[in-house]
Design a protein around this motif. Structure first.
Motif, PDB file in Angstrom:
ATOM      1  N   ARG A 116     -26.854 -22.659   0.961  1.00 48.67           N
ATOM      2  CA  ARG A 116     -28.305 -22.754   1.131  1.00 48.67           C
ATOM      3  C   ARG A 116     -29.033 -22.475  -0.178  1.00 48.67           C
ATOM      4  N   CYS A 117     -28.662 -21.428  -0.858  1.00 51.63           N
ATOM      5  CA  CYS A 117     -29.310 -21.142  -2.143  1.00 51.63           C
ATOM      6  C   CYS A 117     -29.117 -22.309  -3.089  1.00 51.63           C
ATOM      7  N   ARG A 118     -27.931 -22.903  -3.070  1.00 53.32           N
ATOM      8  CA  ARG A 118     -27.659 -24.009  -3.990  1.00 53.32           C
ATOM      9  C   ARG A 118     -28.500 -25.228  -3.672  1.00 53.32           C
ATOM     10  N   GLY A 120     -31.611 -24.849  -2.595  1.00 50.69           N
ATOM     11  CA  GLY A 120     -32.993 -24.426  -2.767  1.00 50.69           C
ATOM     12  C   GLY A 120     -33.589 -23.699  -1.578  1.00 50.69           C
ATOM     13  N   TYR A 122     -33.505 -20.655  -0.355  1.00 48.47           N
ATOM     14  CA  TYR A 122     -33.075 -19.274  -0.574  1.00 48.47           C
ATOM     15  C   TYR A 122     -33.524 -18.315   0.520  1.00 48.47           C
TER      16      TYR A 122
END
Lengths: 374, 374, 374, 374
Positions: A116-118, A120, A122
Motif C-alpha cells: 500500500r505504501c508503495r 501511495g 500510506y
C-alpha cells in the motif's frame, strides 16, 4: 501574530512534561525523556494541539491499534494527534525542513515498504502500528501507535509535516489535518467537485470543514444536514448553500426538494449515524458516490440492493491520505474559508483534562477545543 | 458450426411468436407485430437466449423498472435479455453492422443525453426506463424496460451489439453478457488484476465466469467460495486455484489461511448472501476493494466501522457497463476459458417455460439454461 | 441586466440573416432558412457570439473538417461556435430545457454511438463531421462541421447546452466554452489542482482563463508566461501569482527561480509556440504533466528523451470535453473570477466582419471580441 | 532445475569480485568489499544478470545520473541492473524475505520521502541519485546510481525484490524487469487492454516482451513493427497477431490496413526511431494513447498539431514503476508466454566483457545476453 524564527537554535531539555494514559479514562501528567529524531525525522516542539473525538475514545478505551494488533500499548502512552509546532532538531539526512520552522502535521507516516505504501496509500499501510521491537517497520501514527502531542515535544517523520505560513495562527494550523481529511474524502470520490451537487452529513469538525473545502472546490450546491441549528448556522458561514435539520425534516426528502428531485452527485458522510449510509444512498443520483468519513460503532442495517441497483460506490477512508493535508493547507493559506470558526475554546497545557472534558461533553457547544502550550 | 451469411437478405414476417407476461408468474405464447428498428437500431432475429435469475423474478413480480418508475408495464411485455442472433434489418444510418451478421447483446442502451451517459456510465443512465410516450428519452434495456428476446425478433440499439466470431456457437455467445458483467466488476475495482489476489464469492453464473475472467486477467491466486461442491469443482475447471466450501470451513479463515494471513486485494461478491459484505471486508487486506455484483433482498447488518477503519472501497454495479462485454468477448474469442462449461441445459423455443422451470428450480443443478430458436 | 422569460412563446420566422463562407477569406451576409430542431435538439436564437482564433482560420481556409474528411463543405457554411442565446423551440422529446431559457453552448455533440462517445470522450468522437447524407451519425460541432452562430438562429443538441444564470450577462456567457476548455485541460492532467504549482504558457483567451480556473481550483502558485506586458498584467488580475515576460527572461529559468528550483507539477500550454513543449518539459518536475491546448502549425523539434527520462505525461486536448463547461460555469456563476476582463470589444451583427478583423489583427489589443445580436 | 534452500545460512566473504568502470568504454575486474545491507535492505548473491542496452551506454559514457546530477560518480562504480540471485543476509527489521530465498529485482527504490514517492510514483523519485554524503535520501537505482550486479554481491532495498518461483530458471528470472517495464507502459495507458487493438513498435527486448504482455492481457490484435524479419518472427511466437517490416511496408498504412482503417487504441513505442512518435500518432484512432518506452537520442520533428487535434495522450515512462514487475512476474509464473525466447546467449562471469560485446554489436542477432555466475 506568530513569527517564524528559522535557523535559530533551540535549547532542548532532557526531559519534558507529558500527559500519559493511566487507568481507563485517566490521563496523568508526568515527566518523560524528550525523544530523539531518527533518520528522516525531526523533533517538533508542540505549540498547539486540538482535541479530537478519537482522543476521547483513546483515553477511555486505549488506542484502536491495541485491538488491531501489533502495538505494545502500555500506560505510558501519550495521545494527541492534531498538533502544530516548531522544528527544533533535525534527524540525520533532513534538509527539507529547517530549525525554527513552524509546521503542522498529518497523522500517518507509512512504513514505505508495504504494498500500500508503495502505491501511495500510506493511510492504509499494511504495517500499521509496527514501530516496536523486532516488528519495527517504521510506521508511525502519532497519538495512535506512537507517542503524540499531549507533551512538550514529539518526533515526526518528515512525511507528516506541512509548513505553516507566517500569517497563520498556531490554533488555525491545528485544524489543517481536519480539513485535509475532508479534502481526502472528496478526492477519493473523484476530486472533480466544481459544479457538482454535494451533501455533507453531520456538522462535526470534519463535516463543517467538509462544507468549507467542498465549497472552495466549487461544489454547487453544498447541503449540510445535522441535528443542531447552531451547528448548521455555522455550516452556512463556512459555505453551505442549504442546511437541513434532520429533527425537523426528512433529510432525503429535503435533498430531493432542494435539488429539484435530481439528488446529488456526492455525499460526504461525517455523522456516523446508524441510518446515514442508507439515507446517503437515497440522496445521491444513480451512479453517485458516497464517502464514509464517520461510522456507527455497531453494525447497522444497510440496504445493499439500493446500492447495487443504482451503481453507487462507497469509499471508506481512514484519515487524511495522499497528501490531501497539503492541498487543504493551500486553501487555508489562500483564505478560501475561515477554519477558525470551528475553534471554540482554548486551554493551557496544564488544563488539558479540562479541554478534553469540554470536547467530550460538548460543553458550551464546543467544537474544536485547542490547547496552547504557552 | 454456425456460419455467417452476411449481406444476404432476410424475409421478415409481419408478425412473430413471442412469450409475454400474463398474470404474475405466467408467461404466455402469443403473436406480436415484428418491431421496426429506428435510427441507430437494428432488427435482430433471435437465435439463442439464455435464462437469467432476473428473468425468473420478472416473470414472478414484473420488471424492476415498474417499481423504479417510468415504465408503462403491461401484460404484453416480453422478457429475455441474454441473447444472440442475426442482424436482419438495419435502421436508418446504420452501417456499423451488416445484414446477416451474427451478434450478441449487452443489456443497456443509455439515453445518450443524461449526465451519466455523457460521462460514459450508461448503465447508470438517469433516464432508465424512459422509452415511452412523452418521456421517451431513448433509453433501452431489452427484457427489462423494452421488449426482450423471448420472441423471434428484437430491436436493438447498435450500442448493445457485439459481433460474434464465426467459430463461436450460438449458445456460447449468449454467455458474453455474463462474462462482461464479471469483467465490469473487475474493471470497477481498478482493472489491474494480474498478480493480485482475488476472491469470488458465490459460484452462480456471474461468479463462475468471474473466476474465469479474473484468471484470464492474471489474478493469482483466484479463490472461489460457495456452498455446493459440484459448483466449486466447476470453478476449478474455470480457473480457480482454490475453492472453499463455506458449509465446511469459515470462508474468512480459509482466505486468511490460503493467503498466509495477508488477505486478498479484491473480492467480487456474487452470492448476495446476507453476511457476504462483512465477510468480504474481512477477506481483503487494508485498502482492499469489493465489488457487489449481487445483493441480498432485504437490508442486512453491515459493520461499516470495519470498512472505514480499513480504507475499503465498495463498488455496487448494475450490469455490464463501459463496453466490458467487448473485452470479455475478446477473451472468449481467444479461448482463454471455456464459458460453455456453465451451459448445462438446452431447450427449444416452445419449451421456454420448461427452460425457466429448470433455471428457477436448479433442476439437475442447472446453471445456464439456453433456449435455441431452431 | 438580461432576464429569463421562460415558457414565453417566440415567433420564429421562416428565414434568417446568416453570414456564410464565400471565396477564401470572404464572409457574406445572406438569407437562409431557419433550421428545424430534431429529436434531442433545440432551436437557439443567438443573442451573442464571441470570435475565436479558429473562426479566423475557418474563414481563411475552410473548416478543419474539410481536410479531416467527411464533411460536405460548401460555400453556404456558417461559422461561429462561441455563442449563447435563448431557447425558442424544442425538438421532440426535449423537456430538459424550456422555451425562453437562456443557454450557452459547448462545441461538441458526439454521435453517441462510437467507442469514444460510449466511454464519455465525446470530443474525440470517431464520427467527427458525420452529419450528412448516408454518413449521418448525428455528430455536430456547430461552427466546425455543422452551421454555427454567425446567424440569427442555430440548432443545438441538448448535450451542448449549459443554462445561463439570470445575473450573468450575454457577453460573459459566451466565454464559458473558453473557461471550459481550460478546465478540461486541468481535468485531463488529473484535476487535483489545489496546492499544486501551475504554469500557464500563452496569455490568449484560453490561457488567461486557464489562470483564472487554475487559481479558482487552488493552484499555488499560478505562473503565467507570455510576450506582452499588458496581457500579463491582465493575467495578474485573473489570479496569476507571478508573470514572466519571455522576451525579458528565460521562462524555464524564471519558473525554476520562482519555485525555488523545484519546478511545477502542471503546465497548461496555450501558446502554440514552437519551443513551448520543450520548455514545458523543463518547467515541470520529474513526473510532471503537460496539457497541450495549443499547438504550432508546423512540426517542431521536440526533445523526447527529456520527456521519457523524467516520466512526463503529455495530454493533447481537442476542445472542452467531459462537460467541463458545466464545471467552469459553476465557477463563473459563483464569481470566482471575472471572465469579462478578457472581453475587450463589442460589435453588432452587421459589423461582424469588423469584429473578425479586430480579432484577427488584434486591433487595440483585442482579446475577446463579442458580437451582440440586438 | 534451481532449488530454493531457504533459511540455510551462507558464508559471506569480506571481499568479492566486481567489474567496475575504468576509463570510458573500459570495464575492469577488481576486488571490492562485500557491501552491508542496512535497514530494510538485504544482501543478494548475484546468480545471473542480463545485459541491457543501457549497460552498454553506461560503460561508454558513464551513468545518466552523472549528468542529471547528484551522484558522485567515480571509476569504482559497478553497473548491472537486470539481475536475480539469492538472499544471503538480512538488514535490520527485514522479515519479508528469508535467507536462501531466490529473488529477482526491479531497478528503482525511491527515497520514500519526496512528493512522487509519497504518491506511489517511485520511478519518478525527486531524490534520484541522492544516496551519498549529506544528500543521502536513500534513493537507490542499482547499476545506475548505486552499485549494481556485475559483481558477486549486491545490496537491495526490499522494495526492489520480487520472489522467484522454484520452477523458474535463473536466466528467465533476469527478464522480469524487462517484462515489468512493458507492463508498466500498458498500465500507464490505462491498463484495460483486453479486446483493445495494440501496436508495439520496435522488437528489442522491451518491445518483444511488450507483445507478450499485451497479448497475455488480451489485446486483440497485437501488431509488431520492426526492421528485421527474424525479430518479427520471434514476435509472432510471443503473441503478435500481425508483424510489419517497416523496410517493406509503410507501417502507418499497414496498421490502417490490418485494422480496417480504424487504427489502434494503444501504441507502445519501443524503437526510439526519429519518426516513431509521429507514426504512432497516425496509428492510433482519435483519443488514442501512446507510451514512449524508448526515445531518440536527439530532438526530432514532431507534429504536435496532430496530437492535439486528435486528443492523443503521450506517456513517457522511466522504467518499471508501480510494482508492475510483480504483475509481470505473475504472468511469467503462470506461463502465459515464454520470455526465454528472447534469451539468446549465455556467458560466465569472467566473460562479461564478451557478453557486453555480443549485446552491443548484436552478434549472432543477440537479444538478451545473460551472464550466469556459476
Amino acid at each position: 501574530m506568530p513569527k517564524t524564527s528559522r535557523n535559530k537554535s533551540f535549547k532542548i531539555p532532557k526531559t519534558m512534561k507529558a500527559w500519559v494514559l493511566g487507568d481507563p479514562k485517566e490521563l496523568k501528567l508526568t515527566q518523560k525523556p524528550v525523544p530523539e529524531p531518527g533518520a528522516a525525522e525531526v523533533l517538533v516542539r508542540v505549540d498547539a494541539v486540538a482535541i479530537c473525538a478519537t482522543d476521547v475514545e483513546i483515553i477511555a478505551n486505549g488506542p484502536p491499534a491495541m485491538i488491531e494488533g501489533g502495538m505494545p500499548f502500555n500506560k505510558n502512552f501519550t495521545p494527541g494527534h492534531e498538533y502544530m509546532g516548531t522544528v527544533v532538531k533535525l534527524g540525520s539526512g533532513v534538509d527539507e525542513f529547517k530549525i525554527g520552522q513552524r509546521v503542522t502535521v498529518e497523522v500517518h507516516a507509512g512504513c514505505g515498504r508495504c504494498e500500500r505504501c508503495r502505491e501511495g496509500m500510506y493511510t492504509a499501510c499494511l504495517n500499521y502500528g509496527m514501530n516496536y521491537g523486532d516488528k519495527n517497520k517504521g510506521h508511525r501514527a502519532n497519538g495512535f501507535t506512537t507517542d503524540g502531542a499531549f507533551a512538550e515535544y514529539a518526533v515526526n517523520h518528515i512525511n507528516t509535516l506541512i509548513p505553516v505560513p507566517d500569517q497563520m495562527s498556531d490554533a488555525e494550523a491545528t485544524l489543517v489535518v481536519t480539513a485535509g481529511t475532508a479534502m481526502y474524502g472528496l478526492d477519493a470520490m473523484g476530486g472533480l467537485i466544481a459544479g457538482k451537487r454535494l451533501v455533507v452529513t453531520g456538522p462535526g469538525a470534519i463535516g463543517l470543514l467538509g462544507v468549507a473545502v467542498g465549497k472552495a472546490l466549487g461544489a454547487q450546491p453544498v447541503i449540510l444536514t445535522g441535528t443542531r441549528d447552531n451547528r448548521l448556522k455555522l455550516g452556512k458561514k463556512l459555505g453551505a448553500d442549504f442546511v437541513v435539520n434532520v429533527r425537523k425534516e426528512n433529510p432525503v426528502e429535503a435533498v430531493r426538494r432542494i435539488t429539484g428531485g435530481k439528488g446529488v452527485h456526492y455525499v460526504l458522510e461525517c455523522s456516523g449515524a446508524p441510518n446515514a449510509l442508507n439515507e446517503a444512498a437515497q440522496m445521491v443520483n444513480r451512479g453517485g458516490r458516497i464517502c464514509l468519513a464517520g461510522f456507527p460503532h455497531e453494525p447497522v442495517q444497510v440496504d445493499l440492493g439500493n446500492i447495487v441497483r443504482n451503481n453507487i460506490y462507497v469509499y471508506g477512508i481512514r484519515g487524511e491520505g495522499k497528501s490531501a493535508t497539503h492541498r487543504a493547507m493551500a486553501f487555508m493559506e489562500q483564505r478560501r474559508f475561515d477554519a477558525t470558526l470551528i475553534h471554540t475554546h482554548t486551554f493551557s497545557f496544564k488544563e488539558l483534562p479540562n479541554a478534553i472534558k469540554y470536547a467530550r461533553e460538548r460543553i458550551e457547544d464546543a467544537i474544536k477545543v485547542v490547547v496552547k502550550m504557552k
